[in-house]
Scaffold this motif. Structure first.
Motif, PDB file in Angstrom:
ATOM      1  N   CYS A  62       0.843  -1.210   0.000  1.00  0.00           N
ATOM      2  CA  CYS A  62       0.000   0.000   0.000  1.00  0.00           C
ATOM      3  C   CYS A  62       0.870   1.249   0.000  1.00  0.00           C
ATOM      4  N   LEU A 103       2.424   1.752  -3.365  1.00  0.00           N
ATOM      5  CA  LEU A 103       1.413   2.263  -4.295  1.00  0.00           C
ATOM      6  C   LEU A 103       1.143   3.743  -4.062  1.00  0.00           C
ATOM      7  N   ARG A 137       3.360   5.855  -5.784  1.00  0.00           N
ATOM      8  CA  ARG A 137       3.088   5.904  -7.232  1.00  0.00           C
ATOM      9  C   ARG A 137       1.798   6.670  -7.534  1.00  0.00           C
ATOM     10  N   ILE A 165      -1.249   5.923  -6.166  1.00  0.00           N
ATOM     11  CA  ILE A 165      -2.454   5.095  -6.026  1.00  0.00           C
ATOM     12  C   ILE A 165      -2.808   4.963  -4.548  1.00  0.00           C
ATOM     13  N   THR A 224      -5.150   3.119  -2.054  1.00  0.00           N
ATOM     14  CA  THR A 224      -6.081   1.992  -2.023  1.00  0.00           C
ATOM     15  C   THR A 224      -6.150   1.381  -0.628  1.00  0.00           C
ATOM     16  N   LEU A 228      -6.372  -5.249  -2.293  1.00  0.00           N
ATOM     17  CA  LEU A 228      -5.098  -5.804  -2.771  1.00  0.00           C
ATOM     18  C   LEU A 228      -5.093  -7.322  -2.692  1.00  0.00           C
ATOM     19  N   LYS A 232      -4.072   3.851 -13.071  1.00  0.00           N
ATOM     20  CA  LYS A 232      -4.863   3.555 -11.870  1.00  0.00           C
ATOM     21  C   LYS A 232      -4.894   4.739 -10.895  1.00  0.00           C
ATOM     22  N   TYR A 288      -5.025  -3.074 -11.608  1.00  0.00           N
ATOM     23  CA  TYR A 288      -3.596  -2.748 -11.708  1.00  0.00           C
ATOM     24  C   TYR A 288      -2.753  -3.896 -11.191  1.00  0.00           C
ATOM     25  N   SER A 340       1.356  -5.246 -10.500  1.00  0.00           N
ATOM     26  CA  SER A 340       2.790  -4.954 -10.489  1.00  0.00           C
ATOM     27  C   SER A 340       3.497  -6.095  -9.763  1.00  0.00           C
TER      28      SER A 340
END
Ligand code: PLP
Length: 408
Positions: A83, A86, A89, A91, A93, A98, A232, A242, A244
Motif C-alpha cells: 500500500c 502504491l 506511485r 495510487i 487503495t 489488494l 490507476k 492494476y 505490479s
C-alpha cells in the motif's frame, strides 16, 4: 502405446509453448550463446547478502507463520508495505482491494478467468506481452489488437476496433495495456494520453487491465517518476485493474507480485486464487516484506535504474556502430527491451536458425502480434548479458542481418 491426444482438453490441444521460453532453452543448450531473448533481470544485481541474512533470520525466528498456510490475499504486513509503495506511485487503495499473487503472470491468469468467456473479445496492444496473450487465450477469448503510436496506444484505432466488433454482435470486455516501457516495444504511454484512455474506457464501457512491472525502472536521462504515473492513480470510477511485481526489482524467483482491483473483482480473484494455489508461498512473502522493511527495495531501485540505463546505452551504441541506419528502434526510456525494425528484406522468424548458428538469439516480433504481423521486427533484451557480451552479441547479430540483406 497410449495416445494421450485423446485425453487432452480442447484448451490443452490449442495451447502453445512460449516462443521466449523455447529461445531460452536453446540458449542454455548451446555453448557460448549470447541471449537477448528472455527479459530476465541481471542476477549480479540481486541483493544476495541481504536475502541470505533475511532468510536465515526468518527461518531461525519464532514466527510459525513463515512456513504455515496463510490468507489467500497475502501476508498482512506485506500488503501494508505494498500500500505504501502504491501511495508513492499515486495510487491510494485500502488493503482490502489488494491481492498478493504468485508472480504477475498468475494475476493475468486470474483476471482472464474472472472476466472472459469463450467467444468474448479482449483487446491487447499491437504488439503485446506474450505471457498475457497466452493467459488470455487459455480462456478461449478472442484477442484483437489495437495499434500503437510513438506515445503508446492509438486511441482512434481503439474506438474503431471496439465499434466494429460490437457492430458484429460480439462482447468486448476489456483492454490490456503495459503503459510503462512496454514489453516488447519499450514504449511509454504519454501522460495526456493516459487520461484520455481512461475517458475512452468510460465512454466505451471497457475495463482496463494495467500491467506495470517496469514503471520503477525509468532511465533518469530520459524519463521521470511522474512520466510513469499509473493510469490507476487517476481511476476515480474503478475501471482499472492494476498489476505490479517485485520480479524486476528484487528477484523473480520469489514469485511475489500484487494486484489492486475494485471490491467485487478482487473478491472473484481471491476465489480464483484459492482454486489455483490457495496462497502465494509464505516464506517468499516474509522475505520480500523484510527486504522492504529493511530498506533493501528502496536502496535497490535507483541503483537498478542506472544499471539498466547503462546497458541500454551500451546496446544502442553497439547497434549504431554495427548497423548504422539499416535498422530502427524507439529509444527505450526505461525497462529491459529494445524493439528493432529490420529492413523489409529480412524476416526475423526465418533468420532465427542463422542467428543461432552465429551463437546469438533474440525473440522474433511475430510472437507478440495477435494479428499475424511483426515479421520484420525483433525484440532484444539488454537486461541480462554483461556489457562485453552485449557488444559481442550485437556484432554477431549485425553479421547475420547484413548477410540476410545480401541474400535479398
Ligand atoms: C509485461 C509483463 N507482465 C508480467 C510479467 C510477469 O512477471 P512476474 O515475474 O511477476 O510473473 C512480465 C515478465 O516478463 C512482463 O514483462
Amino acid at each position: 502405446m497410449i495416445d494421450y491426444d485423446d485425453f487432452f482438453s480442447r484448451v490443452a490441444h490449442t495451447t502453445q509453448g512460449s516462443a521466449i521460453r523455447k529461445m531460452g532453452v536453446m540458449a542454455l543448450k548451446a555453448p557460448d550463446m549470447i541471449s537477448f531473448a528472455p527479459g530476465y533481470p541481471d542476477p549480479a544485481m540481486f541483493a544476495w547478502q541481504d536475502f541470505r541474512q533475511i532468510a536465515h533470520e526468518v527461518l531461525t525466528g519464532t514466527d510459525p507463520s513463515v512456513l504455515q498456510y496463510g490468507p489467500t490475499r497475502g501476508y498482512r504486513p506485506l500488503l501494508e508495505s505494498v500500500c505504501a509503495i502504491l501511495r508513492a506511485r499515486g495510487i491510494e487503495t485500502p488493503v482490502d482491494n489488494l491481492l498478493i499473487t504468485t508472480g504477475s503472470q498468475q494475476g493475468l491468469d486470474l483476471v482472464a478467468r474472472a472476466l472472459f468467456d469463450p467467444g468474448d473479445v479482449a483487446l491487447v496492444e499491437l504488439p503485446a506481452y506474450t505471457g498475457a496473450i497466452a493467459a488470455f487465450r487459455n480462456t478461449q477469448v478472442t484477442l484483437l489488437g489495437v495499434r500503437q503510436e510513438a506515445d503508446g496506444i492509438d486511441l482512434g484505432d481503439l474506438e474503431e476496433v471496439v465499434t466494429r466488433t460490437r457492430a458484429s454482435g460480439r462482447r468486448v470486455r476489456c483492454l490490456y495495456v503495459v503503459p510503462n516501457f512496454q514489453n516488447p516495444t519499450g514504449l511509454l504511454i504519454g501522460l495526456p494520453k493516459r487520461r484520455h484512455l481512461l475517458q475512452a474506457a468510460a465512454r466505451l464501457d471497457l475495463l482496463i487491465i494495467e500491467d506495470d512491472p517496469y514503471g520503477a525502472l525509468y532511465f533518469e536521462d530520459a524519463a521521470t517518476a511522474e512520466d510513469t504515473r499509473p493510469i490507476k492513480a487517476d481511476d476515480a470510477e474503478g475501471r482499472v485493474i492494476y498489476l505490479s511485481s517485485f520480479s524486476k526489482t528484487l528477484a523473480p524467483g520469489f514469485r511475489v507480485a500484487w494486484m489492486v482491483a475494485p471490491t467485487p473483482i478482487v473478491e472473484k480473484l481471491d476465489l480464483g486464487k484459492q482454486v489455483s494455489d490457495l496462497m502465494t508461498p509464505s516464506l517468499d512473502q516474509h522475505i520480500v516484506f523484510e527486504a522492504i522493511r529493511r530498506g533493501v527495495f528502496e536502496r535497490q531501485v535507483p541503483v537498478l535504474r542506472r544499471f539498466y540505463q547503462n546497458k541500454r546505452t551500451v546496446m544502442q551504441q553497439a547497434l549504431r556502430t554495427e548497423l548504422g541506419d539499416l535498422i530502427r528502434w524507439p529509444e527505450p526510456r526505461g525497462g529491459f527491451f529494445l524493439w528493432v525494425t529490420l529492413p523489409e528484406a529480412v524476416d526475423a522468424d526465418e533468420m532465427v536458425p542463422r542467428a543461432v548458428e552465429q551463437r546469438v538469439i533474440y525473440v522474433a516480433g511475430s510472437a507478440f502480434f495477435v494479428n499475424g504481423r511483426g515479421q520484420h521486427m525483433l525484440r532484444l533484451s539488454f537486461s541480462l548479458p554483461p556489457e562485453a557480451r552485449i557488444v559481442e552479441g550485437v556484432k554477431r547479430l549485425a553479421q547475420v542481418i547484413k548477410h540476410e540483406i545480401a541474400r535479398g
